[in-house]
Design an enzyme around this catalytic site. Structure first.
Site, PDB file in Angstrom:
ATOM      1  N   CYS A  16       0.864  -1.184   0.000  1.00 34.05           N
ATOM      2  CA  CYS A  16       0.000   0.000   0.000  1.00 34.05           C
ATOM      3  C   CYS A  16       0.898   1.230   0.000  1.00 34.05           C
ATOM      4  CB  CYS A  16      -0.898  -0.007   1.237  1.00 34.05           C
ATOM      5  SG  CYS A  16      -1.934   1.459   1.443  1.00 34.05           S
ATOM      6  N   CYS A  63      -0.784   3.476  -6.868  1.00 37.68           N
ATOM      7  CA  CYS A  63      -1.659   2.772  -5.933  1.00 37.68           C
ATOM      8  C   CYS A  63      -1.747   1.343  -6.439  1.00 37.68           C
ATOM      9  CB  CYS A  63      -3.044   3.418  -5.890  1.00 37.68           C
ATOM     10  SG  CYS A  63      -4.278   2.502  -4.925  1.00 37.68           S
TER      11      CYS A  63
END
Length: 278
Positions: free
Chosen positions: A81, A191
């Protein structure tokens, strides 16, 4: 290997954590690059994405989630992440002794690759506003134009398996417009959810961009770190995968099945009783 870590430790799983299912793009690379390793994937999909939350919340929640993986006996952690890496990685490394491999936007390779000296970065708002990202740009891309493209809600669409079709195409065309109208020749997917949208992004942009996402680079770093720690799993048989999600099990299983291609992903119960309320 340290005397405190017996040989059986090499057979422990690698923990992979993301705020949702985007990190399955990293899981996919790990599964291909390290076929003998056991993988335990934790998706905090109930609270995904982290990108619009406060730094304090992100640090606390990331510490809680990674501790769950440590409690499951993981020998290493992959923080799949970007937001959690840029906001919480220092706190994690100060508290945990096992190897931590954290993902970050591919600014350095983008700066090296770009001929136009202009790159575009798609990411969450928190990633784009983080001091960690600015540090990456200052170190590796100070002479490069970095076009920051905030993509609120885009990770949610991946969580909902909205990967193609007119609605997501319209959304991506709107988001990509600044990059398409610029001199950028390289696009960074900042992302881990966004690689699942890559076919649609390529359909919109054609061959305009070199598209960078770091999944296989992360897998290579995991291999290096485990080799350095002398805890690669050398078993002959293929490793297994298990999944934990804070989302309802039926919903989580459906999404994980769609994104991994596994016919029956092994789902473990989310230990909500062990968490503090945030």
């Amino acid at each position: 290997m340290s005397p405190s870590r017996p040989a059986v430790f090499a057979q422990a799983p690698i923990g992979v954590f993301d705020s949702g299912v985007g990190g399955l793009s990293i899981w996919r690379a790990l599964r291909q690059s390290l076929p003998n390793e056991h993988l335990l994937y934790l998706a905090d999909s109930q609270y995904a994405p982290y990108g619009d939350r406060s730094p304090e919340w992100i640090v606390e929640r990331t510490l809680q989630m990674t501790q769950l993986l440590v409690d499951q006996g993981c020998k290493a952690l992959v923080i799949a992440c970007n937001t959690a890496t840029l906001v919480a990685a220092p706190a994690l490394r100060s508290r945990l002794s096992i190897p931590i491999i954290a993902i970050e936007p591919a600014i350095k390779p983008a700066a090296t690759l770009s001929h136009s000296r202009s790159v575009a970065l798609m990411a969450t708002s928190r990633t784009l506003d983080s001091s960690g990202l600015q540090s990456l740009i200052d170190r590796y891309a100070s002479d490069v134009e970095v076009i920051r493209i905030p993509c609120p809600g885009l990770a949610d669409r991946v969580e909902a398996l909205q990967l193609s079709g007119p609605e997501i195409e319209a959304e991506l065309k709107k988001r990509l417009a600044p990059a398409l109208q610029s001199q950028a020749d390289t696009l960074v997917l900042g992302c881990t959810h966004y690689p699942f949208l890559r076919p649609t992004i390529e359909a919109i942009s054609g061959s305009r961009f070199h598209i960078l996402e770091p999944s296989f680079a992360v897998a290579a770093q995991v291999h290096r770190r485990l080799e350095q720690a002398n805890c690669l799993n050398t078993q002959a048989q293929a490793g297994n995968s298990a999944f934990i999600s804070s989302a309802p099990v039926d919903q989580a299983q459906k999404v994980i099945q769609a994104l991994t291609g596994l016919s029956e992903p092994t789902m473990l119960a989310f230990p909500i009783h062990s968490l503090n309320v945030l």
